[in-house]
Design a protein around this motif. Structure first.
Motif, PDB file in Angstrom:
ATOM      1  N   VAL A  66      63.123  17.077  32.960  1.00 44.52           N
ATOM      2  CA  VAL A  66      61.846  16.996  33.691  1.00 44.52           C
ATOM      3  C   VAL A  66      60.744  17.631  32.849  1.00 44.52           C
ATOM      4  O   VAL A  66      59.692  17.032  32.608  1.00 44.52           O
ATOM      5  CB  VAL A  66      61.951  17.695  35.065  1.00 44.52           C
ATOM      6  CG1 VAL A  66      60.574  17.781  35.734  1.00 44.52           C
ATOM      7  CG2 VAL A  66      62.947  16.984  35.959  1.00 44.52           C
ATOM      8  N   ALA A  97      58.934  12.127  35.455  1.00 41.97           N
ATOM      9  CA  ALA A  97      59.730  12.446  34.261  1.00 41.97           C
ATOM     10  C   ALA A  97      60.477  11.209  33.768  1.00 41.97           C
ATOM     11  O   ALA A  97      60.523  10.937  32.567  1.00 41.97           O
ATOM     12  CB  ALA A  97      60.712  13.571  34.572  1.00 41.97           C
ATOM     13  N   ILE A 113      67.647  14.520  34.775  1.00 42.58           N
ATOM     14  CA  ILE A 113      66.412  14.750  35.527  1.00 42.58           C
ATOM     15  C   ILE A 113      66.791  15.201  36.933  1.00 42.58           C
ATOM     16  O   ILE A 113      67.340  14.423  37.707  1.00 42.58           O
ATOM     17  CB  ILE A 113      65.547  13.467  35.601  1.00 42.58           C
ATOM     18  CG1 ILE A 113      65.090  13.073  34.199  1.00 42.58           C
ATOM     19  CG2 ILE A 113      64.366  13.671  36.534  1.00 42.58           C
ATOM     20  CD1 ILE A 113      64.387  11.732  34.163  1.00 42.58           C
TER      21      ILE A 113
END
Length: 121
Positions: A66, A97, A113
């Motif tokens: 992220v 992201a 993520i």
């Protein structure tokens, strides 16, 4: 040493075991990792305490995938737009992201993520 791919740098600096060549541990993921202690990774986290005050509204926890594509300020701005729905804020931050990874790597690679927005009220 930075991870490298066909197109050059593809991620954060990593710690590798010399033999057998394995690990590739990004330092941001070292909490509790004892597998690479012979390569110099210390599993004990550094701890910093912070007093939470009335101005603090939420905490954002996110994986390195992220933070590679979303700045702290961008994440805070997104979370602030969804004070009653931290799950939605988390999803939007993660989606941003993911979009960044797609643009940067032509859809060929995406790091982990994960985002959690924790309300403090």
């Amino acid at each position: 040493e930075p991870a490298r791919g066909v197109q050059g740098f593809v991620g954060p600096a990593r710690v590798w075991k010399r033999y057998p060549r394995s690990g590739g541990l990004a330092v941001s993921r070292a909490f509790g990792d004892t597998n690479l202690n012979t390569a110099g990774v210390i599993a004990e986290p550094e701890i910093h305490s912070e007093r939470i005050g009335p101005r603090d509204k939420f905490i954002i926890l996110a994986s390195d995938g992220v933070w590679d594509h979303v700045s702290s300020q961008q994440a805070v701005d997104i979370a602030a737009l969804h004070p009653e729905n931290p799950r939605r804020a988390s999803e939007i931050i993660s989606a941003k992201a993911s979009e960044g990874w797609k643009r940067a790597m032509n859809g060929g690679y995406r790091d982990d993520i994960t985002t959690v927005v924790v309300p403090l009220y």
